[in-house]
Design a protein around this motif. Structure first.
Motif, short mmCIF file in Angstrom:
data_model
loop_
_atom_site.label_atom_id
_atom_site.label_comp_id
_atom_site.label_asym_id
_atom_site.label_seq_id
_atom_site.Cartn_x
_atom_site.Cartn_y
_atom_site.Cartn_z
N THR A 52 60.16 21.51 33.19
CA THR A 52 59.34 21.02 32.33
C THR A 52 58.83 19.78 33.32
N ALA A 53 58.85 19.58 34.28
CA ALA A 53 57.91 18.92 35.71
C ALA A 53 57.10 19.00 35.60
N ILE A 54 56.87 20.98 35.66
CA ILE A 54 55.82 21.56 36.92
C ILE A 54 54.61 22.20 35.63
N GLU A 55 55.37 22.26 34.11
CA GLU A 55 53.94 22.17 33.43
C GLU A 55 53.52 20.75 33.13
N ARG A 56 53.79 19.83 33.22
CA ARG A 56 53.79 17.89 32.48
C ARG A 56 52.77 18.16 33.78
N TYR A 97 69.30 22.07 35.48
CA TYR A 97 68.32 21.87 36.47
C TYR A 97 67.22 22.85 36.26
N ARG A 98 67.16 24.00 36.24
CA ARG A 98 65.65 24.88 35.87
C ARG A 98 65.47 24.29 34.52
#
Length: 195
Positions: free
Chosen positions: A40-44, A34-35
């Motif tokens: 990955t979502a934050i970086e995107r 999950y982390r």
């Protein structure tokens, strides 16, 4: 043979996912997964945000808030327009779309014949006129223009002093520029709306 293959797949699944007694991936493994997905979502999101800022970088005093942009074209180069007569335009923004297209395609350009354009003075003077046909257009990156537009005609004076119109000698913008010259190019703080 099929039984052996299924048994091997089960065994490989058990090895790839740390499991607890009830054959679910262990809680620590799920948390780590999950982390990783959140990171990955934050970086995107940050990369998209950087791209957006790079595309829309410019002088913050001259950018239009999104709610005031009546029509925009993003390809081949970003261009947008804001019109004061948006209440008279239809819900599909046909007038704004047509006006922007007129200024971009086969537009007539001419330099302003007067003294060097004083952008803050011109911007304030045009706004103080309170003309219902006032428009503001960004026809090229980081270069705004203020002028007169209707659903069938358009003319703006850009920051660099270039007049862009759908036809030569659009009188409304030239009349506004002459009125500003007659008023001795009033400073922005001294320009008052007509009474």
């Amino acid at each position: 043979m099929i039984v052996r293959q299924v048994a091997r797949e089960r065994e490989s699944t058990r090895r790839s996912f740390p499991t607890s007694r009830n054959r679910r991936p262990a809680l620590d493994y799920r948390r780590d997964l999950y982390r990783e997905q959140v990171a990955t979502a934050i970086e995107r999101y940050q990369a998209d945000s950087r791209n957006h800022r790079r595309l829309h970088r410019g002088d913050p005093d001259l950018n239009l808030p999104g709610r005031w942009v009546d029509w925009e074209i993003r390809v081949p180069a970003p261009a947008r327009i804001s019109i004061a007569w948006r209440e008279q335009d239809d819900r599909l923004r046909t007038g704004a779309r047509t006006t922007l297209a007129q200024q971009l395609k086969d537009a007539h350009t001419q330099p302003y014949d007067g003294e060097e354009a004083d952008w803050p003075s011109w911007r304030t003077f045009a706004a103080a006129l309170a003309d219902p046909q006032l428009s503001m257009a960004g026809l090229s990156p980081n270069l705004w223009g203020i002028g007169h537009s209707t659903p069938t005609t358009a003319a703006v004076v850009q920051q660099d002093g270039t007049i862009i119109a759908d036809a030569p000698r659009r009188l409304a913008v030239l009349d506004w520029l002459n009125a500003r010259e007659d008023a001795n190019r009033p400073a922005p703080r001294r320009t008052l709306p007509p009474s």
